[in-house]
Design a protein around this motif. Structure first.
Motif, PDB file in Angstrom:
ATOM      1  N   ALA A   1       2.494  10.769  -6.802  1.00  0.00           N
ATOM      2  CA  ALA A   1       3.422  11.313  -7.802  1.00  0.00           C
ATOM      3  C   ALA A   1       2.725  11.524  -9.145  1.00  0.00           C
ATOM      4  O   ALA A   1       2.972  12.522  -9.829  1.00  0.00           O
ATOM      5  N   VAL A   2       1.844  10.615  -9.522  1.00  0.00           N
ATOM      6  CA  VAL A   2       1.092  10.766 -10.772  1.00  0.00           C
ATOM      7  C   VAL A   2       0.168  11.980 -10.686  1.00  0.00           C
ATOM      8  O   VAL A   2       0.062  12.766 -11.638  1.00  0.00           O
ATOM      9  N   GLY A   3      -0.493  12.148  -9.553  1.00  0.00           N
ATOM     10  CA  GLY A   3      -1.359  13.315  -9.366  1.00  0.00           C
ATOM     11  C   GLY A   3      -0.586  14.617  -9.409  1.00  0.00           C
ATOM     12  O   GLY A   3      -1.027  15.592 -10.008  1.00  0.00           O
ATOM     13  N   LEU A   4       0.576  14.648  -8.774  1.00  0.00           N
ATOM     14  CA  LEU A   4       1.413  15.840  -8.790  1.00  0.00           C
ATOM     15  C   LEU A   4       1.911  16.141 -10.207  1.00  0.00           C
ATOM     16  O   LEU A   4       1.904  17.295 -10.633  1.00  0.00           O
ATOM     17  N   ALA A   5       2.308  15.105 -10.934  1.00  0.00           N
ATOM     18  CA  ALA A   5       2.767  15.300 -12.314  1.00  0.00           C
ATOM     19  C   ALA A   5       1.631  15.821 -13.196  1.00  0.00           C
ATOM     20  O   ALA A   5       1.841  16.708 -14.034  1.00  0.00           O
ATOM     21  N   ALA A   6       0.422  15.315 -13.000  1.00  0.00           N
ATOM     22  CA  ALA A   6      -0.723  15.792 -13.781  1.00  0.00           C
ATOM     23  C   ALA A   6      -1.031  17.246 -13.447  1.00  0.00           C
ATOM     24  O   ALA A   6      -1.335  18.047 -14.342  1.00  0.00           O
TER      25      ALA A   6
ATOM     26  N   LEU B   1       0.804  -1.217   0.000  1.00  0.00           N
ATOM     27  CA  LEU B   1       0.000   0.000   0.000  1.00  0.00           C
ATOM     28  C   LEU B   1       0.844   1.278   0.000  1.00  0.00           C
ATOM     29  O   LEU B   1       0.457   2.258  -0.641  1.00  0.00           O
ATOM     30  N   ILE B   2       1.960   1.283   0.687  1.00  0.00           N
ATOM     31  CA  ILE B   2       2.784   2.493   0.743  1.00  0.00           C
ATOM     32  C   ILE B   2       3.360   2.844  -0.625  1.00  0.00           C
ATOM     33  O   ILE B   2       3.227   3.987  -1.074  1.00  0.00           O
ATOM     34  N   PRO B   3       3.986   1.916  -1.355  1.00  0.00           N
ATOM     35  CA  PRO B   3       4.479   2.281  -2.694  1.00  0.00           C
ATOM     36  C   PRO B   3       3.361   2.658  -3.672  1.00  0.00           C
ATOM     37  O   PRO B   3       3.524   3.554  -4.499  1.00  0.00           O
ATOM     38  N   ILE B   4       2.210   2.006  -3.552  1.00  0.00           N
ATOM     39  CA  ILE B   4       1.089   2.340  -4.428  1.00  0.00           C
ATOM     40  C   ILE B   4       0.609   3.757  -4.150  1.00  0.00           C
ATOM     41  O   ILE B   4       0.362   4.539  -5.076  1.00  0.00           O
TER      42      ILE B   4
END
Length: 52
Positions: free
Chosen positions: A16-21, A7-10
């Protein structure tokens, strides 16, 4: 306890995907004029040929 190793890496990856978007949308000027759009949609004036 073993589930935390998944769960932590997910959650970090999704963050990170949200921040990149978000950074992508800011750099592509998608938040250029939110005030103007909200005022135009409530206006009673009808414009057949809007400015581009």
């Amino acid at each position: 306890m073993n589930v935390l190793s998944y769960l932590i890496p997910i959650s970090v990856t999704l963050g990170a995907v949200g921040l990149a978007a978000f950074i992508y949308t800011v750099r592509s000027n998608q938040y250029d004029d939110p005030e103007g759009d909200s005022r135009r949609i409530l206006s009673d004036e009808w414009d057949d040929h809007p400015k581009s």
